[in-house]
Design an enzyme around this catalytic site. Structure first.
Site, PDB file in Angstrom:
ATOM      1  N   ARG A 108       0.867  -1.186   0.000  1.00 14.02           N
ATOM      2  CA  ARG A 108       0.000   0.000   0.000  1.00 14.02           C
ATOM      3  C   ARG A 108       0.895   1.226   0.000  1.00 14.02           C
ATOM      4  NH1 ARG A 108      -5.158   2.232   3.315  1.00 14.02           N
ATOM      5  NH2 ARG A 108      -6.073   0.585   2.081  1.00 14.02           N
ATOM      6  N   HIS A 135      -7.405   0.436  -6.582  1.00 13.55           N
ATOM      7  CA  HIS A 135      -7.635  -0.256  -5.293  1.00 13.55           C
ATOM      8  C   HIS A 135      -8.264  -1.630  -5.594  1.00 13.55           C
ATOM      9  CE1 HIS A 135      -7.897  -0.828  -1.139  1.00 13.55           C
ATOM     10  NE2 HIS A 135      -8.719   0.136  -0.763  1.00 13.55           N
ATOM     11  N   GLN A 138      -9.978  -4.019  -2.942  1.00 13.04           N
ATOM     12  CA  GLN A 138     -11.271  -3.453  -2.528  1.00 13.04           C
ATOM     13  C   GLN A 138     -12.374  -3.882  -3.496  1.00 13.04           C
ATOM     14  OE1 GLN A 138     -11.864  -0.945   0.197  1.00 13.04           O
ATOM     15  NE2 GLN A 138     -13.941  -1.611  -0.273  1.00 13.04           N
ATOM     16  N   ASP A 231     -17.486   7.702  -1.121  1.00 13.35           N
ATOM     17  CA  ASP A 231     -16.118   7.609  -0.602  1.00 13.35           C
ATOM     18  C   ASP A 231     -15.740   8.984  -0.054  1.00 13.35           C
ATOM     19  OD1 ASP A 231     -13.599   6.715   0.041  1.00 13.35           O
ATOM     20  OD2 ASP A 231     -12.854   6.594  -2.021  1.00 13.35           O
ATOM     21  N   CYS A 272     -16.434   2.348   1.049  1.00 12.60           N
ATOM     22  CA  CYS A 272     -15.240   1.529   1.312  1.00 12.60           C
ATOM     23  C   CYS A 272     -14.669   1.792   2.708  1.00 12.60           C
ATOM     24  CB  CYS A 272     -14.190   1.762   0.237  1.00 12.60           C
ATOM     25  SG  CYS A 272     -13.779   3.494   0.012  1.00 12.60           S
ATOM     26  N   ARG A 317     -13.618  -7.634   2.792  1.00 14.76           N
ATOM     27  CA  ARG A 317     -12.212  -7.371   2.458  1.00 14.76           C
ATOM     28  C   ARG A 317     -11.361  -8.579   2.854  1.00 14.76           C
ATOM     29  NH1 ARG A 317     -10.013  -2.539   2.063  1.00 14.76           N
ATOM     30  NH2 ARG A 317      -8.487  -3.721   0.865  1.00 14.76           N
TER      31      ARG A 317
HETATM   32  N1   CP Z   1     -11.115   0.746   2.451  1.00 12.26           N
HETATM   33  C1   CP Z   1      -9.853   0.722   2.887  1.00 12.26           C
HETATM   34  O1   CP Z   1      -8.909   0.561   2.108  1.00 12.26           O
HETATM   35  O2   CP Z   1      -9.719   0.862   4.237  1.00 12.26           O
HETATM   36  P1   CP Z   1      -8.332   1.100   4.986  1.00 12.26           P
HETATM   37  O3   CP Z   1      -7.776   2.412   4.484  1.00 12.26           O
HETATM   38  O4   CP Z   1      -8.692   1.147   6.451  1.00 12.26           O
HETATM   39  O5   CP Z   1      -7.406  -0.034   4.666  1.00 12.26           O
END
Ligand code: CP
Length: 337
Positions: A108, A135, A138, A231, A272, A317
């Site tokens: 990430r 992403h 996700q 979002d 998300c 997730r």
């Molecule tokens: N939706 C998502 O990626 O959550 P986090 O940023 O908590 O990993």
């Protein structure tokens, strides 16, 4: 016979076919059932998984950690201040080192290019846990949640409202287009998605039959939505844009009025997460004191409504990341999809 996923990275959705994405979604639903029934599924026994995080995370970190552990693997968190990546050591060299020790790498960070360099030089599967562009993990959870709710994906209409240029909007567009889900992005013209992303989605839609629509007209855009997706208005790394986005995006807030405008009483709400639906966060408090609003992209009422599915998404997730890791690293028997 080796399975078609074995050894592959998941860097962006565009690299996977409709059938492959559908397989991952269905496999995630199956793994969710195994977990609920207490059936062991330790497909990664003895493996070691590196979790590289340059940005904060609750869901992605927790999901990779629990999924790896359930699969019998050892997850090791390597935060940006814990290792040398980018500071004293190049991404390429880091990839070569981690690939000698770990069997798979989650990344990430900000740059999609870093995920690509890790995949090129580590020699092990790399899973994109979010970059500024995409992403993908996700998406398996989001479209899994849609399938759980409607029993199908093809022909559904998902409407995303908010910042039309962020990674989630990009990924929803391209994934929906591949899967045959109609995707509408409702956003001010200044936040319309990048042309290259729209062109890519339209290219996939030609094959799948999905309808791709970008509009700044809320009423027209949300009509007949099966899912309304919100979002955050300001993504990680854009914290200087709160004033601009609060002014621009208030008409695009998901609320009961928008839900009514779908003219569909079965519409579900997706997010998300994390979400700014109240003032119980530092950013929520800051926005209330500076701009006088106590809710941003979704109202508290909508967030807590019976149509909201964001916590199913959050749970999914974990199941979907488990499916992705097991399929690409687990030597499973998957002759075709
Ligand atoms: N939706 C998502 O990626 O959550 P986090 O940023 O908590 O990993």
């Amino acid at each position: 016979m080796q399975n078609i996923f074995q050894g592959r990275s998941l860097l962006a959705e565009k690299d996977f076919t409709k059938d492959e994405l559908m397989y991952l979604i269905d496999f995630a639903i199956h793994l969710k059932e195994l977990k609920k029934k207490g059936v062991p599924h330790r497909y990664l026994e003895g493996k070691n998984i590196a979790l590289l995080f340059e940005k904060a995370s609750t869901r992605t970190r927790a999901a990779f950690t629990v999924a790896a552990t359930d699969l019998g693997a050892h997850p090791e968190y390597l935060g940006k201040d814990d290792i040398q990546i980018g500071n004293k050591e190049s991404v390429e060299d880091t990839a070569k080192v981690l690939g000698r020790m770990f069997d798979g790498i989650e990344y990430r960070g900000f740059k999609q290019g870093n995920a690509e360099v890790l995949a090129e030089h580590s020699g092990v599967p790399v899973w994109n846990g979010l970059t500024d562009e995409w992403h993908p993990t996700q998406m398996i959870a989001d479209y899994m949640t849609l399938k759980e709710n409607f029993g199908k994906l093809e022909g559904l209409t998902l409407v995303y409202t908010g910042d039309g240029r962020n990674n989630v909007a990009n990924s929803l567009l391209v994934t929906g287009a591949i899967l045959g889900v109609n995707v509408t992005i409702v956003t001010p013209e200044s936040l319309f998605p990048d042309e290259t992303v729209v062109n890519m989605a339209e290219g996939f839609a030609e094959t799948s039959g999905a309808v791709i629509k970008i509009t700044d007209n809320v009423k027209d855009g949300v009509r007949n939505a099966d899912a309304l997706y919100a979002d955050v208005w300001v993504s990680m790394g854009e914290e200087d844009k709160f004033e601009e986005r609060v002014k621009l995006l208030q008409p695009y807030q998901v609320n009961t009025e928008m839900l009514a405008a779908t003219e569909n009483d079965k519409t579900i709400l997706l997010h998300c997460l994390p979400a700014f639906h109240d003032t119980k966060t530092d950013y929520g408090k800051m926005v209330e004191s500076k701009f006088g609003i106590s809710e941003m992209e979704i109202t508290d009422e909508a967030f807590r409504s019976s149509q909201a599915r964001q916590f199913d998404q959050a749970e999914n997730r974990m199941h979907s990341i488990k499916a992705i890791m097991a399929a690409t690293l687990g030597q499973l028997f998957i002759p075709r999809v």
